[in-house]
Design a protein around this motif. Structure first.
Motif, PDB file in Angstrom:
ATOM      1  N   GLN A   1       0.846  -1.182   0.000  1.00 13.49           N
ATOM      2  CA  GLN A   1       0.000   0.000   0.000  1.00 13.49           C
ATOM      3  C   GLN A   1       0.894   1.250   0.000  1.00 13.49           C
ATOM      4  OE1 GLN A   1      -2.233   0.994   3.579  1.00 13.49           O
ATOM      5  NE2 GLN A   1      -4.078   1.392   2.405  1.00 13.49           N
ATOM      6  N   THR A   2       0.597   2.185  -0.866  1.00 19.31           N
ATOM      7  CA  THR A   2       1.380   3.426  -0.903  1.00 19.31           C
ATOM      8  C   THR A   2       0.611   4.541  -0.195  1.00 19.31           C
ATOM      9  OG1 THR A   2       0.365   4.217  -2.952  1.00 19.31           O
ATOM     10  CG2 THR A   2       2.296   2.771  -3.174  1.00 19.31           C
ATOM     11  N   MET A   3       1.278   5.657   0.014  1.00 18.21           N
ATOM     12  CA  MET A   3       0.648   6.848   0.574  1.00 18.21           C
ATOM     13  C   MET A   3      -0.549   7.267  -0.280  1.00 18.21           C
ATOM     14  SD  MET A   3       4.149   9.007   1.692  1.00 18.21           S
ATOM     15  CE  MET A   3       3.570  10.362   0.680  1.00 18.21           C
ATOM     16  N   GLU A   4      -0.369   7.246  -1.594  1.00 20.63           N
ATOM     17  CA  GLU A   4      -1.456   7.656  -2.495  1.00 20.63           C
ATOM     18  C   GLU A   4      -2.638   6.685  -2.385  1.00 20.63           C
ATOM     19  OE1 GLU A   4       1.651   7.127  -3.444  1.00 20.63           O
ATOM     20  OE2 GLU A   4       2.371   9.183  -3.797  1.00 20.63           O
ATOM     21  N   ASP A   5      -2.344   5.381  -2.283  1.00 19.27           N
ATOM     22  CA  ASP A   5      -3.417   4.393  -2.110  1.00 19.27           C
ATOM     23  C   ASP A   5      -4.289   4.735  -0.907  1.00 19.27           C
ATOM     24  OD1 ASP A   5      -2.415   2.824  -4.202  1.00 19.27           O
ATOM     25  OD2 ASP A   5      -1.259   1.514  -2.861  1.00 19.27           O
ATOM     26  N   ARG A   6      -3.630   5.128   0.170  1.00 13.75           N
ATOM     27  CA  ARG A   6      -4.377   5.391   1.403  1.00 13.75           C
ATOM     28  C   ARG A   6      -5.322   6.571   1.245  1.00 13.75           C
ATOM     29  NH1 ARG A   6      -0.809   3.497   6.524  1.00 13.75           N
ATOM     30  NH2 ARG A   6      -2.056   5.001   7.638  1.00 13.75           N
ATOM     31  N   VAL A   7      -4.847   7.644   0.645  1.00 14.05           N
ATOM     32  CA  VAL A   7      -5.701   8.816   0.451  1.00 14.05           C
ATOM     33  C   VAL A   7      -6.829   8.481  -0.520  1.00 14.05           C
ATOM     34  CG1 VAL A   7      -5.778  11.173  -0.459  1.00 14.05           C
ATOM     35  CG2 VAL A   7      -3.883  10.476   1.022  1.00 14.05           C
ATOM     36  N   ARG A   8      -6.485   7.803  -1.631  1.00 11.35           N
ATOM     37  CA  ARG A   8      -7.478   7.466  -2.653  1.00 11.35           C
ATOM     38  C   ARG A   8      -8.567   6.546  -2.077  1.00 11.35           C
ATOM     39  NH1 ARG A   8      -4.113   4.901  -6.431  1.00 11.35           N
ATOM     40  NH2 ARG A   8      -2.787   6.747  -6.447  1.00 11.35           N
ATOM     41  N   SER A   9      -8.138   5.636  -1.226  1.00  8.28           N
ATOM     42  CA  SER A   9      -9.070   4.673  -0.650  1.00  8.28           C
ATOM     43  C   SER A   9     -10.135   5.382   0.202  1.00  8.28           C
ATOM     44  CB  SER A   9      -8.268   3.675   0.184  1.00  8.28           C
ATOM     45  OG  SER A   9      -9.117   2.761   0.805  1.00  8.28           O
ATOM     46  N   VAL A  10      -9.700   6.364   0.986  1.00  7.78           N
ATOM     47  CA  VAL A  10     -10.665   7.122   1.802  1.00  7.78           C
ATOM     48  C   VAL A  10     -11.557   7.975   0.898  1.00  7.78           C
ATOM     49  CG1 VAL A  10     -10.939   8.922   3.569  1.00  7.78           C
ATOM     50  CG2 VAL A  10      -9.168   7.162   3.829  1.00  7.78           C
ATOM     51  N   GLU A  11     -10.950   8.632  -0.079  1.00 13.57           N
ATOM     52  CA  GLU A  11     -11.725   9.519  -0.948  1.00 13.57           C
ATOM     53  C   GLU A  11     -12.783   8.750  -1.730  1.00 13.57           C
ATOM     54  OE1 GLU A  11      -8.582  13.218  -1.592  1.00 13.57           O
ATOM     55  OE2 GLU A  11      -8.672  11.608  -3.084  1.00 13.57           O
ATOM     56  N   SER A  12     -12.440   7.525  -2.149  1.00 15.26           N
ATOM     57  CA  SER A  12     -13.435   6.743  -2.915  1.00 15.26           C
ATOM     58  C   SER A  12     -14.625   6.376  -2.023  1.00 15.26           C
ATOM     59  CB  SER A  12     -12.788   5.485  -3.485  1.00 15.26           C
ATOM     60  OG  SER A  12     -12.526   4.554  -2.451  1.00 15.26           O
ATOM     61  N   LYS A  13     -14.364   6.136  -0.742  1.00 17.18           N
ATOM     62  CA  LYS A  13     -15.463   5.823   0.197  1.00 17.18           C
ATOM     63  C   LYS A  13     -16.355   7.041   0.432  1.00 17.18           C
ATOM     64  CE  LYS A  13     -13.915   1.660   1.002  1.00 17.18           C
ATOM     65  NZ  LYS A  13     -12.615   1.811   0.287  1.00 17.18           N
ATOM     66  N   MET A  14     -15.781   8.234   0.285  1.00 12.02           N
ATOM     67  CA  MET A  14     -16.564   9.438   0.545  1.00 12.02           C
ATOM     68  C   MET A  14     -17.547   9.734  -0.580  1.00 12.02           C
ATOM     69  SD  MET A  14     -13.997  11.981   2.489  1.00 12.02           S
ATOM     70  CE  MET A  14     -15.433  12.874   3.096  1.00 12.02           C
ATOM     71  N   LYS A  15     -17.246   9.198  -1.753  1.00 11.62           N
ATOM     72  CA  LYS A  15     -18.139   9.435  -2.897  1.00 11.62           C
ATOM     73  C   LYS A  15     -19.297   8.454  -2.915  1.00 11.62           C
ATOM     74  CE  LYS A  15     -14.299  11.338  -5.384  1.00 11.62           C
ATOM     75  NZ  LYS A  15     -13.016  10.793  -5.823  1.00 11.62           N
ATOM     76  N   ASP A  16     -19.149   7.368  -2.148  1.00  9.15           N
ATOM     77  CA  ASP A  16     -20.209   6.333  -2.174  1.00  9.15           C
ATOM     78  C   ASP A  16     -21.530   6.898  -1.668  1.00  9.15           C
ATOM     79  OD1 ASP A  16     -18.263   4.731  -3.108  1.00  9.15           O
ATOM     80  OD2 ASP A  16     -18.072   3.467  -1.320  1.00  9.15           O
TER      81      ASP A  16
END
Lengths: 100, 100, 100, 100
Positions: free
Chosen positions: C85-100
């Motif tokens: 998991q990269t730093m970018e993965d972590r941010v993207r993962s949270v952001e994708s949950k926020m759009k749900d």
């Protein structure tokens, strides 16, 4: 909501001797009726969330009043709803595992 | 009293995918009207002390309601009375020193 | 062992302007070849455990050489062996949950 | 370079009982010859920087070997070059101010 916390308060702009400020906050925590245990890099606190966090705010407010221009605090906050647990429970639980 | 904070919330007992819980807290922070900036190991928050800390309590409360049995949060809290400073000021101030 | 870290360095005994010291450490992190992302209350770092921790030691060493008598650092260290998991993965993962 | 540290290790993906993992890390710290003091939200460590940080890496490595898939550690690191100071000095210094 109960919380077990650990707080390390770092006053800036008042030189290198931080212990008078840490002691002033300890006094705040005790006056607030919180369970408190000082250690070499902070203080454990136990109590209701609002009481613990109000005491930490009061500590910041008082240090600024004592002339501290800037503060950087590091805080850990633990809550759980599966069961009750005290500060002593946590230490005892680890120590019992060390004897196994 | 204004505060710039940085919060990293670690839910326990719900497996390894923490992002749904982090996202739920992000939503709490935004609904509370706080300035917020997500990063790879936490979230920066800026606002009045009481508003910031109430939002963090609401995040714990909501995660427990979502079924998280235990939470360990790591929090940094910065206050200063010498001058006003925003989250953007802090980043810009470091970046300007890097160009010197 | 890979680590994603978040470090907030607080130099003591050098007044209230910390940005020159934070900038000096940023330069150390970049020279060390670490992935780094500055934010308003610290810096995200990604790399091999030994490289990340050696860079943080070098930052302390250099600040002391620059005349900082005392430093209090707050650090978060995340390791996982279930998947990369990269730093970018972590941010993207949270952001994708926020759009749900 | 000497360091006084405070470490709180949070293993993820292994349920709610963390004490076996904390106890395993305590054993690592003691085998490493570090001065160590357990408290309710972490452990104080004192020693040479490299020895302290190597012990924390060994703790992560061992927990992963014990089956912990993910770990989030919160760490404080204090160094100073103005004078020598032990863990006991720090506690005593605050306590003496409280009696004033």
């Amino acid at each position: 909501m109960k919380v077990i916390a650990d707080v390390s308060i770092v006053p800036l702009g008042v030189g290198l001797s931080l212990s008078p400020y840490v002691a002033a906050c300890e006094a705040v925590f005790r006056r607030a009726g919180l369970k408190t245990q000082l250690h070499a890099y902070g203080t454990n606190l136990e109590g209701e969330w609002d009481a613990v966090l109000a005491a930490i705010r009061e500590c910041h407010r008082m240090l600024h009043e004592m002339g501290v221009p800037r503060i950087s605090t590091s805080l850990r906050l633990g809550t759980r709803v599966d069961r009750e647990q005290t500060m002593e429970d946590r230490v005892r639980s680890v120590e019992s595992k060390m004897k196994d």
